[in-house]
Write a protein that holds these residues in place. Structure first.
Motif, PDB file in Angstrom:
ATOM      1  N   ASN A 125       0.837  -1.211   0.000  1.00 47.93           N
ATOM      2  CA  ASN A 125       0.000   0.000   0.000  1.00 47.93           C
ATOM      3  C   ASN A 125       0.867   1.254   0.000  1.00 47.93           C
ATOM      4  N   HIS A 129      -3.177  -2.009  -2.882  1.00 46.46           N
ATOM      5  CA  HIS A 129      -4.300  -1.080  -2.707  1.00 46.46           C
ATOM      6  C   HIS A 129      -3.764   0.275  -2.287  1.00 46.46           C
ATOM      7  N   GLY A 130      -4.668   1.248  -2.247  1.00 46.25           N
ATOM      8  CA  GLY A 130      -4.260   2.614  -1.907  1.00 46.25           C
ATOM      9  C   GLY A 130      -3.148   3.053  -2.844  1.00 46.25           C
ATOM     10  N   PRO A 131      -2.155   3.777  -2.324  1.00 45.21           N
ATOM     11  CA  PRO A 131      -1.061   4.249  -3.175  1.00 45.21           C
ATOM     12  C   PRO A 131      -0.264   3.111  -3.825  1.00 45.21           C
ATOM     13  N   LEU A 157      -1.367   0.707  -5.457  1.00 47.17           N
ATOM     14  CA  LEU A 157      -1.962   0.308  -6.729  1.00 47.17           C
ATOM     15  C   LEU A 157      -1.173   0.859  -7.913  1.00 47.17           C
ATOM     16  N   SER A 158      -0.373   1.890  -7.668  1.00 44.15           N
ATOM     17  CA  SER A 158       0.430   2.459  -8.760  1.00 44.15           C
ATOM     18  C   SER A 158       1.368   1.423  -9.384  1.00 44.15           C
ATOM     19  N   CYS A 180      -6.878  -3.779  -5.820  1.00 44.74           N
ATOM     20  CA  CYS A 180      -8.037  -3.489  -4.981  1.00 44.74           C
ATOM     21  C   CYS A 180      -9.124  -2.777  -5.790  1.00 44.74           C
ATOM     22  N   ASN A 215     -11.824  -1.451  -4.611  1.00 44.42           N
ATOM     23  CA  ASN A 215     -12.268  -0.237  -3.924  1.00 44.42           C
ATOM     24  C   ASN A 215     -11.347   0.938  -4.242  1.00 44.42           C
ATOM     25  N   THR A 216     -10.035   0.692  -4.266  1.00 48.38           N
ATOM     26  CA  THR A 216      -9.088   1.744  -4.635  1.00 48.38           C
ATOM     27  C   THR A 216      -9.296   2.149  -6.084  1.00 48.38           C
ATOM     28  N   ALA A 248     -12.204   4.453  -6.202  1.00 49.34           N
ATOM     29  CA  ALA A 248     -11.873   5.754  -5.612  1.00 49.34           C
ATOM     30  C   ALA A 248     -10.984   6.587  -6.527  1.00 49.34           C
ATOM     31  N   GLN A 249     -10.117   5.911  -7.305  1.00 45.27           N
ATOM     32  CA  GLN A 249      -9.200   6.607  -8.200  1.00 45.27           C
ATOM     33  C   GLN A 249      -9.744   6.749  -9.624  1.00 45.27           C
ATOM     34  N   THR A 262      -9.449  -8.261  -9.637  1.00 43.56           N
ATOM     35  CA  THR A 262      -9.758  -6.996  -8.979  1.00 43.56           C
ATOM     36  C   THR A 262     -10.866  -7.269  -7.967  1.00 43.56           C
TER      37      THR A 262
END
Length: 152
Positions: A46, A79-81, A83-84, A111, A113-114, A117-118, A132
């Protein structure tokens, strides 16, 4: 060999193995290890930090070099950052991710959910991504199945 003979041979072999276990002649540790019975490791990513992502990829390579692909399964859940790492745009390590997937069959989970959100879709991810789903759900499932959890 008929089906009945095959079944008898297999069940007889299982009885012998079971008898050896009960007599202490063969321990579980002495049984041959396979990819499915061997080590299973989930890496929880993350972070978008280049040093952490590169370290993760190095750790995966080191594990496979130490244990061999016949005795190891690895999955990365991002997930979150983090995911990059798995996004087409901005992934600094797309080539390394593709190599790990091709060479060792590393599984990759993004993720959902990420992604939502993105504002990302499946098409925005590297083609090597296997699934996913919500990252926390996937991490929970794998740990319940006995996978080792590592967070770089």
């Amino acid at each position: 060999m008929s089906l009945i003979q095959t079944v008898r041979r297999v069940t007889g072999g299982l009885a012998i193995v079971g008898g050896l276990f009960s007599q202490g002649a063969v321990t579980e540790a002495q049984m041959p290890m396979t990819r499915d019975s061997g080590h299973r490791v989930v890496f929880h990513l993350n972070s978008a930090e280049e040093q952490i992502q590169k370290g993760l990829l190095n750790n995966i390579t080191n594990l496979y070099e130490a244990l061999g692909p016949d005795f190891l399964r690895v999955e990365v859940v991002a997930h979150g950052p983090g995911l990059s790492l798995l996004a087409k745009k901005g992934s600094r390590f797309a080539g390394e991710v593709a190599r790990l997937k091709q060479q060792y069959g590393v599984e990759l989970t993004a993720c959902s959910n990420t992604m939502k959100a993105q504002g990302l879709t499946r098409e925005d991810l590297l083609e090597q991504v296997d699934r996913t789903v919500p990252a926390i759900v996937r991490l929970m499932e794998l740990q319940e199945e006995g996978w080792s959890y590592i967070k770089p």
